[in-house]
Design a protein around this motif. Sequence first.
Motif, PDB file in Angstrom:
ATOM      1  N   SER A 117       0.749  -1.544  -0.444  1.00 50.45           N
ATOM      2  CA  SER A 117      -0.372  -0.265  -0.113  1.00 50.45           C
ATOM      3  C   SER A 117       0.813   1.146   0.393  1.00 50.45           C
ATOM      4  O   SER A 117       1.709   1.629   0.792  1.00 50.45           O
ATOM      5  CB  SER A 117      -0.891  -0.112   1.293  1.00 50.45           C
ATOM      6  N   VAL A 118       0.606   1.817  -1.107  1.00 49.62           N
ATOM      7  CA  VAL A 118       1.817   3.275  -1.164  1.00 49.62           C
ATOM      8  C   VAL A 118       0.291   4.845  -0.891  1.00 49.62           C
ATOM      9  O   VAL A 118      -0.645   4.514  -1.259  1.00 49.62           O
ATOM     10  CB  VAL A 118       2.069   3.990  -2.627  1.00 49.62           C
ATOM     11  N   SER A 119       0.357   5.826  -0.614  1.00 46.02           N
ATOM     12  CA  SER A 119      -0.131   6.897   0.093  1.00 46.02           C
ATOM     13  C   SER A 119       0.405   7.975  -0.329  1.00 46.02           C
ATOM     14  O   SER A 119       1.157   8.402  -0.039  1.00 46.02           O
ATOM     15  CB  SER A 119      -0.799   6.652   1.528  1.00 46.02           C
ATOM     16  N   PHE A 120      -0.563   9.178  -0.788  1.00 36.64           N
ATOM     17  CA  PHE A 120      -0.254  10.152  -1.010  1.00 36.64           C
ATOM     18  C   PHE A 120      -1.452  11.114  -1.030  1.00 36.64           C
ATOM     19  O   PHE A 120      -2.426  11.179  -0.833  1.00 36.64           O
ATOM     20  CB  PHE A 120      -0.336   9.551  -2.427  1.00 36.64           C
ATOM     21  N   GLY A 121      -0.568  12.378  -0.317  1.00 37.93           N
ATOM     22  CA  GLY A 121      -1.731  13.518   0.067  1.00 37.93           C
ATOM     23  C   GLY A 121      -2.102  13.489   1.979  1.00 37.93           C
ATOM     24  O   GLY A 121      -1.258  13.367   2.332  1.00 37.93           O
ATOM     25  N   GLY A 122      -3.279  13.867   2.220  1.00 38.59           N
ATOM     26  CA  GLY A 122      -3.579  13.559   3.642  1.00 38.59           C
ATOM     27  C   GLY A 122      -3.020  12.565   4.484  1.00 38.59           C
ATOM     28  O   GLY A 122      -3.624  11.672   4.241  1.00 38.59           O
ATOM     29  N   GLU A 123      -1.899  12.803   5.423  1.00 33.31           N
ATOM     30  CA  GLU A 123      -2.884  11.803   5.848  1.00 33.31           C
ATOM     31  C   GLU A 123      -4.050  11.009   7.006  1.00 33.31           C
ATOM     32  O   GLU A 123      -4.470  11.462   7.787  1.00 33.31           O
ATOM     33  CB  GLU A 123      -1.687  12.444   7.478  1.00 33.31           C
ATOM     34  N   ARG A 124      -3.413   9.700   7.160  1.00 36.66           N
ATOM     35  CA  ARG A 124      -5.210   8.985   8.115  1.00 36.66           C
ATOM     36  C   ARG A 124      -4.597   7.737   8.133  1.00 36.66           C
ATOM     37  O   ARG A 124      -3.153   7.253   8.481  1.00 36.66           O
ATOM     38  CB  ARG A 124      -5.331   8.340   6.394  1.00 36.66           C
ATOM     39  N   ASP A 125      -5.284   7.442   9.592  1.00 37.17           N
ATOM     40  CA  ASP A 125      -5.163   6.373  10.553  1.00 37.17           C
ATOM     41  C   ASP A 125      -4.621   5.548   9.763  1.00 37.17           C
ATOM     42  O   ASP A 125      -6.157   4.648   9.371  1.00 37.17           O
ATOM     43  CB  ASP A 125      -5.243   6.149  11.866  1.00 37.17           C
ATOM     44  N   PHE A 126      -4.612   3.801  10.033  1.00 36.43           N
ATOM     45  CA  PHE A 126      -4.254   2.758   9.107  1.00 36.43           C
ATOM     46  C   PHE A 126      -4.388   1.949  10.555  1.00 36.43           C
ATOM     47  O   PHE A 126      -3.565   1.634  11.225  1.00 36.43           O
ATOM     48  CB  PHE A 126      -3.469   2.043   8.443  1.00 36.43           C
ATOM     49  N   LEU A 127      -6.560   1.116  10.314  1.00 37.17           N
ATOM     50  CA  LEU A 127      -5.806   0.483  12.288  1.00 37.17           C
ATOM     51  C   LEU A 127      -5.625  -1.235  11.699  1.00 37.17           C
ATOM     52  O   LEU A 127      -6.257  -1.624  10.336  1.00 37.17           O
ATOM     53  CB  LEU A 127      -7.389   0.705  12.585  1.00 37.17           C
ATOM     54  N   LEU A 128      -4.883  -2.063  12.232  1.00 38.83           N
ATOM     55  CA  LEU A 128      -4.468  -3.795  12.486  1.00 38.83           C
ATOM     56  C   LEU A 128      -5.977  -4.257  13.655  1.00 38.83           C
ATOM     57  O   LEU A 128      -5.364  -3.909  14.320  1.00 38.83           O
ATOM     58  CB  LEU A 128      -3.589  -4.073  11.951  1.00 38.83           C
ATOM     59  N   LYS A 129      -6.702  -5.161  13.673  1.00 39.76           N
ATOM     60  CA  LYS A 129      -7.032  -5.668  14.687  1.00 39.76           C
ATOM     61  C   LYS A 129      -7.141  -7.472  14.259  1.00 39.76           C
ATOM     62  O   LYS A 129      -7.086  -7.555  13.470  1.00 39.76           O
ATOM     63  CB  LYS A 129      -8.471  -4.989  15.256  1.00 39.76           C
ATOM     64  N   LYS A 130      -7.200  -8.198  15.531  1.00 39.12           N
ATOM     65  CA  LYS A 130      -7.075  -9.908  15.119  1.00 39.12           C
ATOM     66  C   LYS A 130      -8.669  -9.487  14.989  1.00 39.12           C
ATOM     67  O   LYS A 130      -9.170  -9.421  15.496  1.00 39.12           O
ATOM     68  CB  LYS A 130      -6.025 -10.140  16.807  1.00 39.12           C
ATOM     69  N   LYS A 131      -8.711 -11.293  14.414  1.00 39.42           N
ATOM     70  CA  LYS A 131     -10.558 -11.756  13.758  1.00 39.42           C
ATOM     71  C   LYS A 131     -10.408 -12.617  15.339  1.00 39.42           C
ATOM     72  O   LYS A 131      -9.100 -12.716  16.453  1.00 39.42           O
ATOM     73  CB  LYS A 131      -9.966 -12.537  12.346  1.00 39.42           C
ATOM     74  N   PRO A 132     -11.560 -12.503  15.998  1.00 38.81           N
ATOM     75  CA  PRO A 132     -12.077 -12.816  16.974  1.00 38.81           C
ATOM     76  C   PRO A 132     -11.910 -14.762  16.752  1.00 38.81           C
ATOM     77  O   PRO A 132     -12.339 -14.470  15.257  1.00 38.81           O
ATOM     78  CB  PRO A 132     -14.100 -12.676  17.065  1.00 38.81           C
ATOM     79  N   SER A 133     -11.876 -15.214  17.352  1.00 34.18           N
ATOM     80  CA  SER A 133     -11.797 -16.451  17.367  1.00 34.18           C
ATOM     81  C   SER A 133     -12.954 -17.800  17.839  1.00 34.18           C
ATOM     82  O   SER A 133     -12.962 -17.175  18.675  1.00 34.18           O
ATOM     83  CB  SER A 133     -10.288 -17.583  17.635  1.00 34.18           C
ATOM     84  N   LYS A 134     -13.027 -18.262  16.970  1.00 38.43           N
ATOM     85  CA  LYS A 134     -14.501 -19.294  17.353  1.00 38.43           C
ATOM     86  C   LYS A 134     -13.741 -20.178  18.497  1.00 38.43           C
ATOM     87  O   LYS A 134     -12.755 -21.261  18.723  1.00 38.43           O
ATOM     88  CB  LYS A 134     -14.408 -20.338  17.096  1.00 38.43           C
ATOM     89  N   VAL A 135     -14.127 -20.604  20.370  1.00 38.98           N
ATOM     90  CA  VAL A 135     -13.826 -21.188  21.567  1.00 38.98           C
ATOM     91  C   VAL A 135     -14.708 -22.197  21.350  1.00 38.98           C
ATOM     92  O   VAL A 135     -16.055 -21.850  22.095  1.00 38.98           O
ATOM     93  CB  VAL A 135     -13.710 -20.455  22.510  1.00 38.98           C
ATOM     94  N   VAL A 136     -14.735 -23.853  21.694  1.00 41.51           N
ATOM     95  CA  VAL A 136     -15.739 -24.228  21.610  1.00 41.51           C
ATOM     96  C   VAL A 136     -15.586 -24.609  23.566  1.00 41.51           C
ATOM     97  O   VAL A 136     -14.555 -24.835  24.117  1.00 41.51           O
ATOM     98  CB  VAL A 136     -15.541 -26.012  20.792  1.00 41.51           C
ATOM     99  N   GLN A 137     -17.355 -24.430  23.239  1.00 42.81           N
ATOM    100  CA  GLN A 137     -17.371 -25.087  25.370  1.00 42.81           C
ATOM    101  C   GLN A 137     -18.831 -25.387  25.478  1.00 42.81           C
ATOM    102  O   GLN A 137     -19.816 -26.386  24.564  1.00 42.81           O
ATOM    103  CB  GLN A 137     -18.155 -23.813  25.548  1.00 42.81           C
ATOM    104  N   TYR A 138     -17.607 -25.983  26.622  1.00 47.99           N
ATOM    105  CA  TYR A 138     -18.915 -27.657  26.784  1.00 47.99           C
ATOM    106  C   TYR A 138     -20.060 -27.733  27.903  1.00 47.99           C
ATOM    107  O   TYR A 138     -19.494 -27.257  29.075  1.00 47.99           O
ATOM    108  CB  TYR A 138     -18.351 -28.900  26.305  1.00 47.99           C
ATOM    109  N   GLU A 139     -21.378 -27.833  28.411  1.00 53.03           N
ATOM    110  CA  GLU A 139     -21.812 -27.750  29.232  1.00 53.03           C
ATOM    111  C   GLU A 139     -22.521 -29.103  29.675  1.00 53.03           C
ATOM    112  O   GLU A 139     -23.062 -29.219  28.664  1.00 53.03           O
ATOM    113  CB  GLU A 139     -23.767 -26.735  28.731  1.00 53.03           C
TER     114      GLU A 139
END
Length: 221
Positions: free
Chosen positions: A133-155
């Motif tokens: 990714s190459v950017s030109f012009g005004g500055e902007r924030d680029f955010l990264l976050k981890k995807k939620p993971s699935k946890v199996v629960q037993y009841e």
Amino acid sequence: MTVVDLGNGSQVLHTPRFISYQDSCQFFDYLNQNIPWTRPTIRVFAKSHVQPRDTCYVAIEGLTQLVYSGYQPHAYTWNDFSPLKDILDLVLKAIPGSSFNSLLLNRYKGGNDYVGWHADDEKLYGQTPQIASVSFGGERDFLLKKKPSKVVQYEPARNNEGGPPNKRSKKVNHGDQHSFLLKHGSLLVMSGFTQRDWVHSVPKRVKADSVRINLTFRLIL
């Protein structure tokens, strides 16, 4: 260049000053004035919306057609806009062993233009796409976050004493998040399993009143 190891085979490279200020200004002026920008209607969660940014698509002939959010952009060629090939050459030199054959351009006219949380995990890019990714012009924030993971629960089983436990899945959100300020002439590269395990966004910013143009180089397999 700063290397950020996201873990589990995901990595981000960030170079705040990749292209000189003067050259970046020339590229910005050319792209802003000569690219045939369009603001298409896309479908998100089964509803039609005007995309909150301008876009254009460039690719070599014969590639699998790009479709996202129900929209299929027209594919221009690299020969239509020769300065794009100059930028591509700079990116290829900066990332040894890389290869790109398509380019998605976006133009953010101000702080209300944005891109929401998503991953570029379309099958046409393969399992471990590298996106520059190459950017030109005004500055902007680029955010990264981890995807939620699935946890199996037993009841314990209900009304079935001694029977097998009930199984259900629960999504667990992770606190992992990273922020990068994408400056005029900067380069950011996502590689490895970043698209599989992470999502990214460019959020709205009230004070961002200048135009930003972003080029994302991709390899379609």
